[in-house]
Design an enzyme around this catalytic site. Structure first.
Site, PDB file in Angstrom:
ATOM      1  NE  ARG A  26      -3.747  -2.325   2.389  1.00 21.81           N
ATOM      2  CZ  ARG A  26      -3.777  -3.625   2.126  1.00 21.81           C
ATOM      3  NH1 ARG A  26      -2.653  -4.288   1.834  1.00 21.81           N
ATOM      4  NH2 ARG A  26      -4.928  -4.293   2.141  1.00 21.81           N
ATOM      5  NE  ARG A 121      -5.194 -16.104  -4.851  1.00 20.86           N
ATOM      6  CZ  ARG A 121      -4.544 -15.373  -3.944  1.00 20.86           C
ATOM      7  NH1 ARG A 121      -3.250 -15.152  -4.080  1.00 20.86           N
ATOM      8  NH2 ARG A 121      -5.183 -14.874  -2.914  1.00 20.86           N
ATOM      9  CG  ASP A 312      -2.886 -14.244   5.132  1.00 15.75           C
ATOM     10  OD1 ASP A 312      -3.644 -14.831   4.350  1.00 15.75           O
ATOM     11  OD2 ASP A 312      -2.525 -13.056   4.954  1.00 15.75           O
ATOM     12  NE  ARG A 343      -2.131 -20.101   1.913  1.00 13.04           N
ATOM     13  CZ  ARG A 343      -1.835 -18.811   2.043  1.00 13.04           C
ATOM     14  NH1 ARG A 343      -2.556 -18.035   2.816  1.00 13.04           N
ATOM     15  NH2 ARG A 343      -0.792 -18.304   1.413  1.00 13.04           N
TER      16      ARG A 343
END
Ligand code: S3P
Length: 433
Positions: A26, A121, A312, A343
């Site tokens: 960012r 994705r 995460d 995952r």
């Protein structure tokens, strides 16, 4: 490259995991469209962030990456140039989604793409609202990258995000800077607010009443000097390792933003000895030293609004759960199936290989512990967080654990292996060609 891990003894030490990856992306993007120089101290050395650097450079932004800091010569809101080639975002979901938001409102044509994993994705979540703002975007096979963008004048919209995603929220906030009217966003569940905090730090106008974020069209803003806290998602591996093995582990100068600290919260609620020391603020972000001691932890259930605050960290929490007495459960985490790899499936199958009692569900997993893990030859699926989670599992497993394709660790945490060697000893962590 393969990694060979052996069981470690009792640990004691201090670690410095390096700058936060989300905040680095960012800062780079906002620095590029600010007027004048931005200097980023303690930036993340992750390959993902270098993907963002590479893309911004391809659009004419001068960026100097030195060992200690990054200098960006911002060219203002309309200073980006049309790239001569496609923009390769590598493995980085944050790069492609945030840049999609930034580029939708530019006056030029650009194409965003990435590696095999990134091209699988979902991009619909970001493309759809950008199109509602007036963006012209074509994509492959119903919203997969490459995304081809013809810059358009955007209009502000009122939009409720269907999935809780900080990447999508941030993309739309960036697009909102270029819109001709206010952009109003509503999240289903709060997600990490680093973009909001940096908007404030750079003096960009927006409001957040707790329910809706309103972004005002930008006028132009100046570059800044930014100091980034260390990355809580990298720290998480040492939090878990410390809880399993350490007399005391101090994880220094780490970002403890409440919207990233789900892991600390749930573990503390379940008996973990985790303390914050020297709490302070750094560029609008809370920071602390995290002190972790081996503790008896009760099994946990994670679900609902907690999920985005520790998304995460779920693979490494699954490793921890194999060592707890009782049944731990993770629910409402379907998003994990569309990360760098699936995952849920990856961590369940590899921990099962090591002897864990872990069952995959549609939106999470159920883990019955404790299990004495046994070293095994494991796959990384080219996913950095899977590889690092398996390394932590290997350190508490009997025998030798091999993690195949461990180079992917560089995607988020290139210093991981050296830090691990430092705390556990070279004999526990070795490369194998
Ligand atoms: C990120 C947001 C999360 C997270 C990713 C980084 C960010 O993704 O999983 O590693 O920097 O905004 P989503 O926003 O897609 O959930």
């Amino acid at each position: 490259m393969n990694l060979c891990i052996r069981m470690c003894g009792e640990l004691n030490g201090e670690v410095w995991v390096g700058g936060d990856k989300s905040i680095t992306h960012r800062s780079l993007i906002l620095g590029a469209i600010a007027d004048g120089e931005t200097i980023i101290h303690n930036y993340s050395h992750a390959e993902d962030c270098l993907s963002t650097v590479r893309c911004l450079k391809s659009m004419g932004i001068e960026i100097d990456v030195s060992k200690e800091w990054i200098t960006i010569k911002g060219r203002g809101l309309y200073g980006l140039k049309e790239p001569e080639d496609v923009l390769d975002c590598g493995n980085s979901g944050t790069t492609i989604r945030l840049l999609a938001g930034l580029l939708a409102g530019q006056k030029f044509y650009s194409v965003l793409t990435g590696d095999d994993s990134l091209r699988k994705r979902p991009m619909k979540r970001v493309v759809e609202p950008l199109k509602l703002m007036g963006a012209e975007i074509t994509s492959r096979n119903n919203c997969f990258a490459p995304l081809s963008m013809v810059g358009k004048k955007l209009k502000g919209i009122e939009y409720r995000l269907p999935v809780a995603s900080a990447q999508v929220k941030s993309a739309l906030m960036l697009a909102g800077l270029y819109a001709d009217s206010n952009m109003i966003l509503e999240e289903p569940v709060p997600t990490r607010d680093h973009t909001e905090r940096l908007f404030e730090f750079f003096g960009l106008k927006f409001t957040n009443n707790g329910k809706k974020i309103t972004v005002f069209p930008a006028q132009g803003f100046s570059g800044r000097i930014i100091n980034i806290p260390n990355d809580i998602s990298s720290a998480a591996f040492f939090v878990v390792l410390g809880l399993l093995t350490a007399r005391e582990m101090v994880i220094k100068d780490t970002g403890v933003n409440p919207l990233r600290c789900g892991i600390i919260e749930i573990l503390r609620q379940n008996g973990a000895d985790i303390k914050f020391d020297k709490q302070r603020g750094l560029n609008n972000e809370p920071v602390a030293n995290i002190i972790v001691k081996r503790s008896e932890i009760f099994p946990f259930t994670i679900s609902g609004s907690l999920i985005p605050r520790l998304i995460d960290e779920i693979p490494v929490l699954a490793v921890l759960a194999t060592q707890l007495k009782g049944i731990s459960e993770i629910k409402d985490a379907k998003e994990l199936r569309v990360k760098e790899t699936d995952r849920i499936s990856a961590i369940c199958s590899e921990l099962r290989r090591m002897g864990a009692n872990i069952e995959e569900t549609e939106d999470g997993m159920i883990i019955k512990g404790p299990t004495r893990l046994k070293g095994a030859a494991c796959e990384s699926y080219n996913d950095h967080r899977i590889a690092m989670s398996l390394a932590i599992a290997g350190l508490v497993a009997e025998g030798e654990t091999i993690i195949k394709g461990a180079d992917c660790i560089n995607i988020s945490f290139p210093e991981f292996i050296n830090i691990l060697k430092g705390v556990c000893g070279e004999e526990c962590v070795q490369y194998q060609e």
